[in-house]
Write a protein that holds these residues in place. Sequence first.
Motif, PDB file in Angstrom:
ATOM      1  N   TRP A  89       0.805  -1.213   0.000  1.00  0.00           N
ATOM      2  CA  TRP A  89       0.000   0.000   0.000  1.00  0.00           C
ATOM      3  C   TRP A  89       0.836   1.260   0.000  1.00  0.00           C
ATOM      4  CZ3 TRP A  89      -4.146  -1.943  -1.614  1.00  0.00           C
ATOM      5  CH2 TRP A  89      -4.636  -3.154  -1.116  1.00  0.00           C
ATOM      6  N   SER A  90       1.944   1.218   0.681  1.00  0.00           N
ATOM      7  CA  SER A  90       2.766   2.425   0.732  1.00  0.00           C
ATOM      8  C   SER A  90       3.339   2.750  -0.643  1.00  0.00           C
ATOM      9  CB  SER A  90       3.891   2.252   1.740  1.00  0.00           C
ATOM     10  OG  SER A  90       4.682   1.146   1.414  1.00  0.00           O
ATOM     11  N   VAL A  91       3.681   1.734  -1.405  1.00  0.00           N
ATOM     12  CA  VAL A  91       4.194   1.960  -2.759  1.00  0.00           C
ATOM     13  C   VAL A  91       3.081   2.474  -3.657  1.00  0.00           C
ATOM     14  CG1 VAL A  91       5.354   0.900  -4.715  1.00  0.00           C
ATOM     15  CG2 VAL A  91       5.867   0.115  -2.417  1.00  0.00           C
ATOM     16  N   ILE A  92       1.915   1.884  -3.491  1.00  0.00           N
ATOM     17  CA  ILE A  92       0.762   2.333  -4.278  1.00  0.00           C
ATOM     18  C   ILE A  92       0.432   3.778  -3.925  1.00  0.00           C
ATOM     19  CG2 ILE A  92      -1.696   1.975  -4.677  1.00  0.00           C
ATOM     20  CD1 ILE A  92      -1.214  -1.027  -4.220  1.00  0.00           C
ATOM     21  N   THR A 100      -3.191   8.424   1.174  1.00  0.00           N
ATOM     22  CA  THR A 100      -2.348   7.689   2.114  1.00  0.00           C
ATOM     23  C   THR A 100      -2.519   6.189   1.933  1.00  0.00           C
ATOM     24  OG1 THR A 100      -4.012   7.507   3.846  1.00  0.00           O
ATOM     25  CG2 THR A 100      -2.737   9.541   3.763  1.00  0.00           C
ATOM     26  N   ASP A 101      -1.541   5.474   2.415  1.00  0.00           N
ATOM     27  CA  ASP A 101      -1.623   4.015   2.297  1.00  0.00           C
ATOM     28  C   ASP A 101      -2.840   3.478   3.032  1.00  0.00           C
ATOM     29  OD1 ASP A 101      -0.638   4.652   4.762  1.00  0.00           O
ATOM     30  OD2 ASP A 101       0.996   3.218   4.755  1.00  0.00           O
ATOM     31  N   ASN A 102      -3.120   4.082   4.173  1.00  0.00           N
ATOM     32  CA  ASN A 102      -4.270   3.642   4.968  1.00  0.00           C
ATOM     33  C   ASN A 102      -5.575   3.853   4.196  1.00  0.00           C
ATOM     34  OD1 ASN A 102      -4.978   2.452   7.455  1.00  0.00           O
ATOM     35  ND2 ASN A 102      -5.760   4.400   8.205  1.00  0.00           N
ATOM     36  N   GLU A 103      -5.670   5.000   3.578  1.00  0.00           N
ATOM     37  CA  GLU A 103      -6.870   5.340   2.819  1.00  0.00           C
ATOM     38  C   GLU A 103      -7.053   4.374   1.646  1.00  0.00           C
ATOM     39  OE1 GLU A 103      -6.590   9.320   1.449  1.00  0.00           O
ATOM     40  OE2 GLU A 103      -8.747   9.646   1.394  1.00  0.00           O
ATOM     41  N   ILE A 104      -5.961   4.124   0.967  1.00  0.00           N
ATOM     42  CA  ILE A 104      -6.012   3.230  -0.188  1.00  0.00           C
ATOM     43  C   ILE A 104      -6.361   1.814   0.247  1.00  0.00           C
ATOM     44  CG2 ILE A 104      -4.579   2.150  -1.955  1.00  0.00           C
ATOM     45  CD1 ILE A 104      -3.123   4.879  -2.163  1.00  0.00           C
TER      46      ILE A 104
END
Length: 271
Positions: A89-92, A100-104
Amino acid sequence: MGRAPCCEKMGLKKGPWSHDEDQILISYIQLNGHPNWRALPKHAGLLRCGKSCRLRWINYLRPDIKRGSFSKEEEDSIIHLHELLGNRWSVIAAKLPGRTDNEIKNVWHTHLKKRLETHQTTSNVSKKRFTMSKCTTKALHFDESDSVVEPDHKTPNEKRNMSNQPSSSESSTLTEVATDSYVVTKVEDNEHEAFIDDSFWSDELSGDQGDNFVKSNLVTKVSGVEFPMIPITLMEDKDESDQNIGSVTNDMSIWSDIFTHIEELPDLPEF
DNA sequence: AATCCGCACAACCGCAGGAGT
DNA sequence: AACTCCTGCGGTTGTGCGGAT
């Protein structure tokens, strides 16, 4: 190496952040930055652990956060990037400015995953198999959800995330699942592994790229954005593919092309 | 009006890597 | 080399809200 000591929970507040806490955190970071998250709440006068402050800032208070629902383009990008990268997620998130990764991660689990599942079960899915050649550098696998993961050379943390990955299968195939809007390429093998350097995920995907690569390779298009696909030989059925493993395996030029053109991968549009 | 249920999202938890000592 | 500390990541849980019954 060592594990972070458990947050001393005594006296520290948990749960939703109040407006006042947000304001304290914002003002403190605006004045002092966040050189040390662990010490920050103490200095700022917040009854929170540093981890909580960091999360609150990164996922909610940061000024460059884009609030609001995801556009169709963003959702398509997430879907495609997830096909490529798996649950990284952080890469995305790095490819989607303001998200943010959390949002995604949340959007994926609440919207996109379901949409994808529905789509795949209702549409006429055509499957074609591909052979996969052995290459150098790093192993590449896909998990059950068609996401890209890397087995033996992964970090323990990454290996942990593969816990639900099915065990090795006998066949050496890639399966391409063609849907209306995009293409999923799936590896079903542990013996014949494709190798991609680790820096591919973090460096090359974030660089500036041209569009030459897509002109000479398989391409999938999402909302007007072209994404290069792995150029592998299309096979009509498994038996046929098995017979061709040898020849494909020897054709290292395919992978040479991939690695040569990685730098030319098109960048995603900003929304 | 009250209750139930599902969804969306914020926040937490545990783990691991890297830097510093 | 071994250890501690800090940070970041991904999975999971908790909570609030709106719609259905």
